[in-house]
Write a protein that holds these residues in place. Structure first.
Motif, short mmCIF file in Angstrom:
data_model
loop_
_atom_site.label_atom_id
_atom_site.label_comp_id
_atom_site.label_asym_id
_atom_site.label_seq_id
_atom_site.Cartn_x
_atom_site.Cartn_y
_atom_site.Cartn_z
N GLU A 182 88.97 -143.51 95.24
CA GLU A 182 89.86 -144.49 94.54
C GLU A 182 89.28 -145.57 93.85
N VAL A 183 89.92 -146.26 92.90
CA VAL A 183 89.41 -147.23 91.83
C VAL A 183 88.81 -148.31 92.69
N GLU A 184 89.85 -149.00 93.57
CA GLU A 184 89.52 -150.12 94.35
C GLU A 184 88.22 -149.90 95.02
N ARG A 185 88.12 -148.93 95.82
CA ARG A 185 87.12 -148.57 96.64
C ARG A 185 85.92 -148.38 95.85
N ILE A 186 85.82 -147.66 94.76
CA ILE A 186 84.63 -147.78 93.75
C ILE A 186 84.33 -149.03 93.40
N GLN A 187 85.16 -149.83 93.03
CA GLN A 187 84.75 -151.40 92.58
C GLN A 187 84.23 -151.85 93.85
N ASP A 188 84.64 -151.71 95.31
CA ASP A 188 84.02 -152.41 96.27
C ASP A 188 82.46 -151.87 96.36
N TRP A 189 82.22 -150.48 96.17
CA TRP A 189 80.97 -150.13 96.07
C TRP A 189 80.06 -150.90 94.97
N VAL A 190 80.52 -151.12 93.83
CA VAL A 190 79.80 -152.00 92.82
C VAL A 190 79.45 -153.36 93.41
N GLU A 191 80.12 -153.99 93.90
CA GLU A 191 80.01 -155.28 94.55
C GLU A 191 78.96 -154.96 95.59
N THR A 192 78.89 -154.03 96.37
CA THR A 192 77.97 -153.97 97.32
C THR A 192 76.68 -153.57 96.97
N ALA A 193 76.62 -152.65 95.99
CA ALA A 193 75.29 -152.42 95.33
C ALA A 193 74.74 -153.79 94.66
N LEU A 194 75.59 -154.62 93.87
CA LEU A 194 74.93 -155.51 93.35
C LEU A 194 74.25 -156.53 94.43
N MET A 195 74.86 -156.68 95.52
CA MET A 195 74.62 -157.50 96.54
C MET A 195 73.23 -157.02 96.99
N GLU A 196 73.38 -155.75 97.37
CA GLU A 196 72.03 -155.16 98.04
C GLU A 196 70.75 -155.11 97.24
N GLU A 197 71.20 -155.14 95.87
CA GLU A 197 70.13 -154.87 94.94
C GLU A 197 69.57 -156.42 94.58
N GLY A 198 70.26 -157.41 95.28
CA GLY A 198 69.73 -158.65 95.07
C GLY A 198 70.23 -159.52 93.69
N TYR A 199 71.21 -158.93 93.06
CA TYR A 199 71.98 -159.65 92.07
C TYR A 199 73.22 -160.30 92.23
N HIS A 200 73.02 -161.51 93.15
CA HIS A 200 73.97 -162.14 93.87
C HIS A 200 74.79 -162.99 92.66
N SER A 201 74.45 -163.49 91.53
CA SER A 201 74.99 -164.07 90.60
C SER A 201 76.02 -163.02 89.97
N VAL A 202 75.46 -161.85 89.66
CA VAL A 202 76.06 -160.82 88.94
C VAL A 202 77.19 -160.39 89.74
N ALA A 203 76.96 -160.34 91.05
CA ALA A 203 78.08 -159.88 92.13
C ALA A 203 79.27 -160.78 92.07
N ARG A 204 78.96 -162.22 92.02
CA ARG A 204 79.81 -163.06 92.17
C ARG A 204 80.69 -163.04 90.78
N ARG A 205 80.17 -163.01 89.80
CA ARG A 205 80.83 -162.97 88.58
C ARG A 205 81.98 -161.63 88.26
N TYR A 206 81.37 -160.48 89.02
CA TYR A 206 82.00 -159.32 89.21
C TYR A 206 83.33 -159.51 89.97
#
Length: 951
Positions: free
Chosen positions: A90-114
């Protein structure tokens, strides 16, 4: 089937292409579409471009491209694995994974903007869906730039939520109608928020509860700015809690927070956040926090109020060696409940990369060019980081004194004060508020008469300091000479160098010796005046310009606990700090204030709760000393040696209201005495306990504390040195032997503990009266850096409502009488006496209450004095009373301004005569807080936005 490009994307993700399998994604509208990994790559790339400011037409750098690939690989891999396992995509689920991946890879500012981008898109979709069935002639523009139809029902729901719990007093329907009338087609989202806030603010004078409605509307705006979702109160609580670690990491990534904050267990701290406390803010309090205290990045706030309190608490707990999280939570509880608030510099800078947390700096100027310009340079560095400054200029030689190096004659202290004045203006405290400094000069200095005129608006501009505060540092001998009708001799400090460091009887003996030398011709550069003439000029200038303030050298030194290691040469910007200064030591003080009103429970002070607040507050203040960023070596040297802190109070008038006590009463004086004794008692115990844990301050041996002398004991020293002339109540209620034992056993952690600061801004945040001030007026407009705020006495409104007297006619009466109940005869006498305004309270009550506090305080108080009809005799009597009552300092003299409430819509003839003290008030002027230019310079304005000391 998977396309060749999609297969390449899967290969990029490290997953074997499954040529026989078709992956599908369910969209939000229920439709199904082919899974396209490149869409994920595009979304991730947009987020990185936005964070790093890379426009669409510009290629991304290799480093960013590699980050995009890294995150895309993680998301696509997770999606394909889920699909292979038979899970629906589902679209929302995939977007949740994007947030998680950004956080796990250490891109916190990008995650917050997303995350915030998703929230904005969700809000846009919701608004579009809501307006499909609502015919509205208006549209508005979202912050993301999209134009959508205005939903009146949605606006009403937001106002209804803001009024929840206040429905009996506040009507959301009236607010909605008023808001809609003020809107236009194409209005911005921010303008809609402002229209709702203004609709609520305009009703505060009729119903004080609307201040909370306005605050909640602002809160909703702030949440949309800082949090990812706004789906309802219960879900909002969870989002607020879960987003806290992201917010802290983002603050570190963008250079607004110290990386040390990442050492905390952020999940544990997030679980302690009390979001419901956001609803305790008045509108003025929240607007002040929003404008000046919340950290921001790229013009967007990155903190909610509770994140702000926790960030401050975390910054202060960095000094803790063990149980940091527990201490941070303990500090947070006191701050977020408004039980205790640290001073503005601490709130500004705690937890940041530059933790300059101290409020006040006191410097002494030596009599040489290097020393003079060293202090001016230090002023600039200290002011840059939001410090208020007090400068002692007494050592600088007077006009006409010989300069041996050049064989010329000195121009005196005045030209250098002009330079100091302009430096304060140039260095405006990092752009947050105007720089401010107060210059002190002893009354025997030969340039004293020119010093008195520094704030006049006539004369040679080169000898005027319009932006500098000034204060007289008066020895007791001068006050005695005025009483006796004697003469006073003015000297240059270059001829009498030791007078500056002497006080009490030692000063008196040496001063008389110098007078004899002058009579014999051994000192040529002097002038003799009648002491009473100089005193009259001091009071005249104080009345005309508000300066110099009246402060007293001898009680400040004779009662100082640190008399064994130096001399107090001056006070600070707000006259509450009395600490030693020298060429090697710049005195520093770290301030915070207890909210006295918050500790009134069931008609009495809750001493147990107050003691716990004091214990935590003293620990927080002591931590500041070790965490603090010191702009100069002399400041660091002094603070680490002596470790002074300044614990004060605010909400004194609110506490009296809750206890139904008039400020102008013996009961109020007793309450001031009793509460200050409690605060002093527990503050000393708290510092002794810290000494047990961490060690006593280094110069404790030989101090008055070490010699067994508490502040109450030093009154006899002052009386003996003065030869009388001291009228202070010596009543003691508590058993102080416990305190003496603790100090004998462990010493003290802090050389000084108690000082009452003005607290104007932090009391605004807390929603209580500032410091120890009486109510200025029961209805007026308060001005500060966040704007103009209608302020009405909610305690008065509630009492009048209980008596069946609160109606539109009463509102009009309060306007007509400029916030005074003095002449509204239908109000019962008991209520009128309880709600006297500052100019209706005889200043003797203020001085007596201050005297009762001063006997317990090891430093001083910012004591403003109010006179409705000043004249020379009243002024002289008032300041002599302050001296005889043992006060160390006084602050502003406040006079009535030529301003009042708008009366053009009132029937003036129907209301009779105004009180005499209001005669100067213009009936056509608007309600307004006093400003110096409106009083012919007679006093500082209350919360004047140009006055640093009130902020």
């Amino acid at each position: 089937m998977i396309s060749l490009e999609d297969a390449r994307q899967l290969e990029l993700a490290g997953i074997e292409p499954l040529s026989a399998r078709t992956f599908t994604v369910q969209k939000r509208n229920g439709m199904v579409a082919a899974f396209e990994p490149k869409r994920i790559s595009w979304a991730v790339e947009r987020a990185f471009r936005a964070e790093h400011g890379v426009p669409p037409e510009q290629a991304v750098a290799e480093e960013l491209k590699s980050a995009v690939v890294e995150v895309t690989r993680a998301v696509v891999g997770r999606a394909v694995n889920a699909a292979v396992a038979g899970e629906a995509l589902e679209v929302e689920r995939i977007q949740d994974w994007v947030e998680t991946a950004l956080m796990e890879e250490g891109y916190h500012s990008v995650a917050r903007r997303y995350i915030l981008y998703r929230a904005e898109r969700r809000r846009a979709r919701t608004l579009r869906a809501a307006t499909q069935s609502v015919a509205s002639p208006l549209s508005f523009v979202l912050r993301c730039g999209e134009r959508v139809p205005l939903d009146p029902e949605g606006l009403g729901r937001e106002l209804e939520e803001a009024c929840r719990g206040l429905e009996e007093r506040c009507s959301w329907k009236r607010l909605a109608e008023e808001t809609l009338r003020s809107l236009y087609d194409g209005v911005s989202e921010d303008e809609i928020d402002q229209a709702m806030i203004l609709a609520a603010r305009s009703r505060v004078e009729e119903e004080p509860a609307y201040t909370y409605v306005a605050a909640r509307i602002l809160l909703a705006k702030l949440y949309r700015e800082t949090l990812p979702e706004m789906r309802g109160r219960e879900e909002l609580q969870a989002v607020h809690r879960n987003f806290f670690p992201i917010s802290i990491r983002h603050g570190v990534d963008v250079g607004r927070l110290s990386p040390e904050l990442l050492s905390y267990d952020l999940e544990r701290l997030a679980g302690s956040l009390r979001m419901e406390r956001d609803r305790d803010f008045t509108y003025m309090g929240l607007q002040t926090v929003y404008d000046r205290y919340l950290l921001h990045h790229e013009e967007r706030r990155i903190e909610t109020p509770q994140y702000f309190w926790m960030r401050v608490a975390m910054g202060l707990a960095l000094a803790e060696r063990e149980n940091r999280e527990a201490h941070a939570i303990e500090f947070y509880e006191r701050l977020s409940s408004f039980s205790f608030l640290s001073s503005t510099p601490t709130l500004f800078n705690s937890g940041t990369l530059h933790p300059q947390l101290s409020s006040c700096y006191l410097l002494t100027v030596s009599d040489d060019l290097d020393g003079i310009f060293q202090v001016i340079s230090d002023n600039a560095r200290l002011s840059k980081w939001a410090g208020g400054l007090g400068n002692d200029w007494t050592s600088v030689r007077a006009t006409g004194s010989l300069i041996r190096g050049t064989n010329g004659r000195s121009q005196g202290v005045i030209p250098f004060l002009k330079v100091a004045n302009d430096t304060a203006v140039a260095v405006n405290q990092g752009g947050k508020r105007k720089g401010a400094v107060c210059a002190y000069l002893e009354t025997w200095h030969l340039d004293i008469e020119d010093f008195l005129e520094l704030r006049r608006n006539t004369g040679d501009e080169r000898r005027r300091t319009p932006d500098m505060n000034t204060a007289n540092w008066i020895p007791d001998l001068f006050m005695k000479r005025v009483m006796e009708g004697g003469n006073w001799t003015l000297f240059s400090p270059s001829d009498v160098p030791d007078l500056h460091d002497l006080y009490g009887k030692a000063f008196e003996r040496r001063y008389c010796e110098y007078e004899e030398k002058a009579d014999r011709g051994e000192i040529r550069n002097f002038r003799r005046v009648a002491a009473s003439t100089l005193w009259r000029k001091m009071l005249t200038m104080l009345f005309e310009t508000g300066h110099p303030w009246i402060t007293f050298k001898d009680p400040s030194n004779l009662r100082s606990p640190q008399d064994h290691v130096g001399v107090i040469h001056n006070s600070n910007l707000c006259t509450e700090i009395t600490l030693n200064t020298s060429s090697d030591e710049t005195a520093v003080c770290n301030l915070g204030s207890i909210n006295l009103a918050a500790h009134v429970k069931d008609g009495a002070i809750d001493e147990e709760e107050l003691a716990e607040t004091i214990r935590v507050a003293v620990r927080m203040l002591d931590n500041v000393i070790d965490i603090n960023f010191y702009p100069t070596p002399a400041a660091k040297n002094a603070n680490l040696r002596h470790r002074p802190v300044g614990l004060g109070l605010m909400g004194f008038q609110d506490a009296l209201y809750r206890l139904k006590i008039s400020y102008a009463s013996a009961e109020a004086v007793e309450f001031a005495d009793r509460t200050m004794e409690i605060i002093a008692y527990h503050a000393l115990l708290a510092s002794a306990d810290l000494a047990r844990e961490r060690g006593a301050y280094s110069t404790f041996p030989g101090s008055k504390w070490d010699r067994g002398l508490l502040p109450i004991d030093t009154l006899s020293l002052l009386e003996e040195e003065r030869g009388g002339n001291l009228d202070v109540d010596r009543t003691i209620r508590k058993d102080w032997e416990e305190v003496r034992k603790a100090i004998r056993k462990h010493g003290l952690r802090n050389s000084n503990l108690l000082a009452i600061a003005p607290t104007a801004t932090i009391s605004n945040i807390s929603g209580v009266s500032p410091s120890i001030e009486p109510t200025y007026k029961n209805l007026f407009v308060k001005s500060n850096l966040s704007g103009d705020f209608t302020t009405i006495n909610s305690y008065l409104v509630e009492d009048l409502r209980q008596a069946g007297l609160w109606d539109q006619e009463m509102v009009d009466d309060l306007k007509f009488y400029d916030g005074s109940v003095f002449s509204i005869e239908r109000i019962p006498q008991e209520i009128r006496e309880r709600y006297l305004s500052a100019f209706e309270v005889d200043p003797r009550w203020l001085i007596e209450s201050a005297s009762r506090r001063q006997k317990w305080i090891d430093m001083a108080q910012s004591l403003n004095l109010y006179l409705a009809e000043p004249n020379g005799k009243k002024l002289s009597d008032m300041y002599f009373l302050a001296w005889r009552k043992g006060l160390k300092t006084t602050y502003y003299l406040r006079a009535v301004a030529a301003t009042s409430v708008e009366k053009s819509t009132l029937d003036i003839n129907a209301r009779g005569l105004q009180p005499r003290w209001m005669k100067s008030v213009s009936p056509s002027s608007r309600v307004h807080v006093d400003r110096p230019e409106e009083q012919n310079g007679r006093s500082c304005s209350l919360d004047n936005p140009e006055c640093e000391s009130c902020q």
